[in-house]
Design a protein around this motif. Structure first.
Motif, PDB file in Angstrom:
ATOM      1  N   ALA A  73       0.824  -1.208   0.000  1.00  0.00           N
ATOM      2  CA  ALA A  73       0.000   0.000   0.000  1.00  0.00           C
ATOM      3  C   ALA A  73       0.862   1.265   0.000  1.00  0.00           C
ATOM      4  O   ALA A  73       0.443   2.305  -0.500  1.00  0.00           O
ATOM      5  N   LEU A  74       2.073   1.167   0.542  1.00  0.00           N
ATOM      6  CA  LEU A  74       2.946   2.335   0.664  1.00  0.00           C
ATOM      7  C   LEU A  74       3.887   2.554  -0.511  1.00  0.00           C
ATOM      8  O   LEU A  74       4.098   3.676  -0.946  1.00  0.00           O
ATOM      9  N   VAL A  75       4.491   1.471  -0.988  1.00  0.00           N
ATOM     10  CA  VAL A  75       5.524   1.590  -2.028  1.00  0.00           C
ATOM     11  C   VAL A  75       4.916   1.235  -3.364  1.00  0.00           C
ATOM     12  O   VAL A  75       4.370   0.151  -3.507  1.00  0.00           O
ATOM     13  N   PRO A  76       4.960   2.065  -4.362  1.00  0.00           N
ATOM     14  CA  PRO A  76       5.613   3.365  -4.497  1.00  0.00           C
ATOM     15  C   PRO A  76       4.669   4.561  -4.340  1.00  0.00           C
ATOM     16  O   PRO A  76       5.112   5.696  -4.506  1.00  0.00           O
ATOM     17  N   GLN A  77       3.403   4.344  -4.013  1.00  0.00           N
ATOM     18  CA  GLN A  77       2.441   5.452  -3.962  1.00  0.00           C
ATOM     19  C   GLN A  77       2.788   6.507  -2.912  1.00  0.00           C
ATOM     20  O   GLN A  77       2.613   7.697  -3.150  1.00  0.00           O
ATOM     21  N   TYR A  78       3.239   6.098  -1.750  1.00  0.00           N
ATOM     22  CA  TYR A  78       3.494   7.022  -0.643  1.00  0.00           C
ATOM     23  C   TYR A  78       4.971   7.124  -0.273  1.00  0.00           C
ATOM     24  O   TYR A  78       5.357   8.008   0.483  1.00  0.00           O
ATOM     25  N   VAL A  79       5.779   6.213  -0.771  1.00  0.00           N
ATOM     26  CA  VAL A  79       7.196   6.178  -0.421  1.00  0.00           C
ATOM     27  C   VAL A  79       8.032   6.225  -1.685  1.00  0.00           C
ATOM     28  O   VAL A  79       7.841   5.418  -2.591  1.00  0.00           O
ATOM     29  N   THR A  80       8.957   7.174  -1.736  1.00  0.00           N
ATOM     30  CA  THR A  80       9.935   7.250  -2.815  1.00  0.00           C
ATOM     31  C   THR A  80      11.197   6.602  -2.282  1.00  0.00           C
ATOM     32  O   THR A  80      11.937   7.208  -1.496  1.00  0.00           O
ATOM     33  N   ALA A  81      11.426   5.356  -2.673  1.00  0.00           N
ATOM     34  CA  ALA A  81      12.556   4.584  -2.150  1.00  0.00           C
ATOM     35  C   ALA A  81      13.861   5.336  -2.371  1.00  0.00           C
ATOM     36  O   ALA A  81      14.141   5.821  -3.460  1.00  0.00           O
ATOM     37  N   GLY A  82      14.642   5.456  -1.301  1.00  0.00           N
ATOM     38  CA  GLY A  82      15.925   6.126  -1.364  1.00  0.00           C
ATOM     39  C   GLY A  82      15.867   7.626  -1.131  1.00  0.00           C
ATOM     40  O   GLY A  82      16.895   8.287  -1.113  1.00  0.00           O
TER      41      GLY A  82
END
Length: 119
Positions: A73-82
């Motif tokens: 649910a979080l990645v990538p909609q709410y979290v920009t990895a890195g």
């Protein structure tokens, strides 16, 4: 009478000038943990969501942060990895959503900056 009016005017203007100020907002600085410390989603990040977030963020409100659903649910909609600074999740939490403890914000920030791995 004129003298009293002048004194009253000076006092009122003085009070008004001294009361017109603003405090510069201090940006909340969240430290990042050392890069040699691996943050694990399953054992360190998910428990933060479970303890603080799933009361609202479950099947009825996005993102669904229940165990087993949170990562997708979080990645990538709410979290920009890195890049925590560009992540919607981190910015909302840093700005006071749920008033998470600084230690929890540090964990989330470091996890995102380490690539937001599903580990």
């Amino acid at each position: 009478m004129k003298k009293i009016f002048q004194i009253l005017l000076i006092v009122c203007v003085g009070l008004a000038m001294n009361s017109c100020y603003y405090d510069e907002l201090q940006e909340k600085v969240i430290p990042e943990l050392p890069s040699d410390v691996d943050i694990l989603f399953g054992t360190q990040i998910q428990p933060i969501f479970t303890a603080n977030c799933i009361g609202c963020h479950n099947t009825s409100r996005n993102p669904d942060l229940r165990e087993g659903f949170a990562y997708s649910a979080l990645v990538p909609q709410y979290v920009t990895a890195g890049n925590a600074a560009e992540s919607k999740l981190y910015n909302q939490l840093k700005d006071g959503h749920q008033n998470l403890a600084t230690a929890n914000l540090s964990l989330i920030k470091t996890w995102i900056n380490q690539g937001a791995k599903r580990n």
